[in-house]
Motif scaffolding. Sequence first.
Motif, PDB file in Angstrom:
ATOM      1  N   ILE A 114      62.601  63.663 -40.937  1.00 13.90           N
ATOM      2  CA  ILE A 114      63.064  62.341 -41.361  1.00 13.90           C
ATOM      3  C   ILE A 114      62.089  61.282 -40.863  1.00 13.90           C
ATOM      4  CG2 ILE A 114      64.961  60.684 -41.262  1.00 13.90           C
ATOM      5  CD1 ILE A 114      66.866  62.957 -40.710  1.00 13.90           C
ATOM      6  N   PHE A 115      61.621  60.445 -41.787  1.00 13.19           N
ATOM      7  CA  PHE A 115      60.718  59.361 -41.385  1.00 13.19           C
ATOM      8  C   PHE A 115      60.850  58.183 -42.339  1.00 13.19           C
ATOM      9  CE2 PHE A 115      58.260  62.299 -44.028  1.00 13.19           C
ATOM     10  CZ  PHE A 115      57.682  61.457 -44.979  1.00 13.19           C
ATOM     11  N   ALA A 116      60.349  57.029 -41.898  1.00 12.64           N
ATOM     12  CA  ALA A 116      60.385  55.818 -42.715  1.00 12.64           C
ATOM     13  C   ALA A 116      59.218  55.807 -43.686  1.00 12.64           C
ATOM     14  CB  ALA A 116      60.330  54.581 -41.825  1.00 12.64           C
ATOM     15  N   SER A 117      59.493  55.298 -44.896  1.00 12.71           N
ATOM     16  CA  SER A 117      58.466  55.203 -45.927  1.00 12.71           C
ATOM     17  C   SER A 117      58.286  53.737 -46.314  1.00 12.71           C
ATOM     18  CB  SER A 117      58.882  56.020 -47.155  1.00 12.71           C
ATOM     19  OG  SER A 117      57.974  55.868 -48.209  1.00 12.71           O
ATOM     20  N   SER A 118      57.131  53.414 -46.859  1.00 11.75           N
ATOM     21  CA  SER A 118      56.884  52.033 -47.325  1.00 11.75           C
ATOM     22  C   SER A 118      56.058  52.083 -48.606  1.00 11.75           C
ATOM     23  CB  SER A 118      56.163  51.218 -46.250  1.00 11.75           C
ATOM     24  OG  SER A 118      54.967  51.853 -45.841  1.00 11.75           O
ATOM     25  N   SER A 119      56.655  52.658 -49.655  1.00  7.03           N
ATOM     26  CA  SER A 119      55.930  52.851 -50.914  1.00  7.03           C
ATOM     27  C   SER A 119      55.856  51.571 -51.747  1.00  7.03           C
ATOM     28  CB  SER A 119      56.595  53.957 -51.738  1.00  7.03           C
ATOM     29  OG  SER A 119      57.929  53.602 -52.079  1.00  7.03           O
ATOM     30  N   PRO A 141      57.140  50.941 -41.467  1.00  6.58           N
ATOM     31  CA  PRO A 141      57.810  52.021 -40.723  1.00  6.58           C
ATOM     32  C   PRO A 141      58.045  51.716 -39.256  1.00  6.58           C
ATOM     33  CG  PRO A 141      56.181  52.938 -42.203  1.00  6.58           C
ATOM     34  CD  PRO A 141      56.001  51.444 -42.259  1.00  6.58           C
ATOM     35  N   GLU A 142      57.111  50.987 -38.608  1.00  6.96           N
ATOM     36  CA  GLU A 142      57.279  50.720 -37.177  1.00  6.96           C
ATOM     37  C   GLU A 142      58.491  49.840 -36.878  1.00  6.96           C
ATOM     38  OE1 GLU A 142      53.859  48.079 -38.733  1.00  6.96           O
ATOM     39  OE2 GLU A 142      54.532  50.167 -38.925  1.00  6.96           O
ATOM     40  N   ALA A 143      58.966  49.090 -37.900  1.00  6.77           N
ATOM     41  CA  ALA A 143      60.151  48.243 -37.711  1.00  6.77           C
ATOM     42  C   ALA A 143      61.446  48.974 -38.052  1.00  6.77           C
ATOM     43  CB  ALA A 143      60.026  46.984 -38.573  1.00  6.77           C
ATOM     44  N   MET A 144      61.342  50.253 -38.442  1.00  4.78           N
ATOM     45  CA  MET A 144      62.505  51.013 -38.924  1.00  4.78           C
ATOM     46  C   MET A 144      62.973  52.083 -37.935  1.00  4.78           C
ATOM     47  SD  MET A 144      63.242  50.452 -42.390  1.00  4.78           S
ATOM     48  CE  MET A 144      63.384  52.043 -43.208  1.00  4.78           C
ATOM     49  N   LYS A 145      62.406  52.099 -36.726  1.00  8.57           N
ATOM     50  CA  LYS A 145      62.685  53.196 -35.797  1.00  8.57           C
ATOM     51  C   LYS A 145      64.169  53.348 -35.490  1.00  8.57           C
ATOM     52  CE  LYS A 145      58.163  53.193 -33.518  1.00  8.57           C
ATOM     53  NZ  LYS A 145      57.429  52.998 -32.244  1.00  8.57           N
ATOM     54  N   SER A 146      64.861  52.244 -35.243  1.00  8.15           N
ATOM     55  CA  SER A 146      66.287  52.340 -34.895  1.00  8.15           C
ATOM     56  C   SER A 146      67.115  52.858 -36.066  1.00  8.15           C
ATOM     57  CB  SER A 146      66.814  50.980 -34.429  1.00  8.15           C
ATOM     58  OG  SER A 146      66.773  50.026 -35.484  1.00  8.15           O
ATOM     59  N   LEU A 147      66.738  52.498 -37.288  1.00  7.47           N
ATOM     60  CA  LEU A 147      67.459  52.975 -38.467  1.00  7.47           C
ATOM     61  C   LEU A 147      67.234  54.469 -38.673  1.00  7.47           C
ATOM     62  CD1 LEU A 147      69.259  51.914 -40.808  1.00  7.47           C
ATOM     63  CD2 LEU A 147      67.191  51.848 -42.202  1.00  7.47           C
ATOM     64  N   ILE A 148      65.987  54.931 -38.468  1.00  8.05           N
ATOM     65  CA  ILE A 148      65.688  56.364 -38.597  1.00  8.05           C
ATOM     66  C   ILE A 148      66.508  57.157 -37.586  1.00  8.05           C
ATOM     67  CG2 ILE A 148      63.882  58.123 -38.402  1.00  8.05           C
ATOM     68  CD1 ILE A 148      63.702  56.325 -40.874  1.00  8.05           C
ATOM     69  N   GLU A 169      63.698  54.110 -46.721  1.00  7.42           N
ATOM     70  CA  GLU A 169      62.912  52.912 -47.034  1.00  7.42           C
ATOM     71  C   GLU A 169      63.842  51.733 -47.295  1.00  7.42           C
ATOM     72  OE1 GLU A 169      59.261  51.683 -50.094  1.00  7.42           O
ATOM     73  OE2 GLU A 169      60.240  53.631 -50.234  1.00  7.42           O
ATOM     74  N   ILE A 170      63.427  50.552 -46.867  1.00  7.80           N
ATOM     75  CA  ILE A 170      64.150  49.325 -47.214  1.00  7.80           C
ATOM     76  C   ILE A 170      63.201  48.415 -47.979  1.00  7.80           C
ATOM     77  CG2 ILE A 170      65.333  47.268 -46.381  1.00  7.80           C
ATOM     78  CD1 ILE A 170      66.255  48.802 -43.970  1.00  7.80           C
ATOM     79  N   ASP A 171      63.559  48.161 -49.218  1.00  6.01           N
ATOM     80  CA  ASP A 171      62.776  47.255 -50.058  1.00  6.01           C
ATOM     81  C   ASP A 171      63.383  45.851 -49.949  1.00  6.01           C
ATOM     82  OD1 ASP A 171      60.917  46.369 -51.916  1.00  6.01           O
ATOM     83  OD2 ASP A 171      62.241  46.794 -53.613  1.00  6.01           O
ATOM     84  N   MET A 172      62.520  44.844 -49.782  1.00  3.18           N
ATOM     85  CA  MET A 172      62.999  43.468 -49.620  1.00  3.18           C
ATOM     86  C   MET A 172      62.449  42.557 -50.717  1.00  3.18           C
ATOM     87  SD  MET A 172      63.000  42.815 -45.505  1.00  3.18           S
ATOM     88  CE  MET A 172      63.903  41.280 -45.738  1.00  3.18           C
ATOM     89  N   TYR A 184      62.108  41.418 -39.717  1.00  2.00           N
ATOM     90  CA  TYR A 184      62.742  42.557 -40.389  1.00  2.00           C
ATOM     91  C   TYR A 184      64.041  42.981 -39.712  1.00  2.00           C
ATOM     92  CZ  TYR A 184      58.049  42.911 -42.367  1.00  2.00           C
ATOM     93  OH  TYR A 184      56.859  42.646 -42.995  1.00  2.00           O
ATOM     94  N   GLY A 185      64.270  42.488 -38.489  1.00  2.94           N
ATOM     95  CA  GLY A 185      65.444  42.917 -37.732  1.00  2.94           C
ATOM     96  C   GLY A 185      66.764  42.734 -38.451  1.00  2.94           C
TER      97      GLY A 185
END
Length: 371
Positions: free
Chosen positions: A129-134, A141-148, A201-204, A249-250
């Motif tokens: 499991i890892f964060a993606s930024s497609s 991804p470095e801002a998504m650690k807690s969500l992962i 992934e979170i798209d904004m 991003y928080g």
Amino acid sequence: MSFLKVYSQVLAVFLLTVLTASAAFAVEATGEGIDRHQALNSALRLAVEMEIGTAIASDSIVESGVLVRDEIVSHSKGYVSSYKVISEGALPDGYTITVDAAVNRDLLLSDYTTVSILQKMSNSPRLLIFASSSEFNSIPPEAMKSLITDVAKVFGEKFQFEVIDWPVSRASFHSIEGQMNLDKAVKYNKLLKADYVLTVEIDMPKAANPVLNMSCVRISDRFKVGEVRRPVEKYVAPAGGDVKGAGKYGPAVEAAKPEVYWASVNIAGKMLEYMETELDRGKGFRYSVTFTGFPEVDSIGRNLEDIPGFVRKEVKRKNQKNIELVYWSTLRPSALLKKVEGTLKDIGVEKFKSKMDGRTMKFRWENPDGF
């Protein structure tokens, strides 16, 4: 108990219950608490618990100390489509509220079935499991650690999967540099030993709320098993316009966390669907197993029947030192490979080489010196 037997038993309860089910069912429930907020939450939880029904509520499915129905009820808000307050008022020591709640029965029972099966599964897939930024507007991804970490907990602690949480595990894989992606997962899978990749992934987008996207891919052939997109409805943009740095991003990451459970259940359900359809007519996974150069091939064939998960086997070709089998088992490939290797060692075969490609396994005996 085999995966298919578990699936069939739980599915029977599921089908029996939903034959007369509607998409949403109004339930009147009363809750109490120290304040209105707690009383309302109590009422909604009770409505969901009531809607699970007598057949399921009396079920005693317990795995690793987790009661499935309690797991569902603990996420009750996600199953209440809407509610209307019938009455409310203060109590001497708190507050009481009675609501008419519309509970989404289809979603509730579907999720119950999925969680029940997952709790009982053996030889669960190993997930990376890892964060993606497609996307251009994706959160780094470095801002998504807690969500992962939250996603990993749902699949690992709630559903009993073997999980590789990449932000946590990457220190153990020094040879893999940079951000993880699907290409790297495939390239280094002999090291990672993953069955599936799960990307988060979170798209904004600028003119809309963020969107949580989770996608599951089988690593052996990059087959996409399932994908889920859920709008993050509770996101509130930081006050004062754009916030600089990673802090901007928080709020989106925190707002996405309540969506993790249902997105995970949805993906897990698609994985179960896929794994069930892989089963060969309800008789286990079909393997091709070949032994080359072995003495006593008949003994090897007999001992393979004692491996847990064995369903049946057919001899395709055989001579004095070689045998090719069609072998059915409920075990996943990596688990079966280890069991066969252990069986060979148990019967005194110490020197051999093994190779696995999908569900094709080959074993070659290495003749000891002087034999």
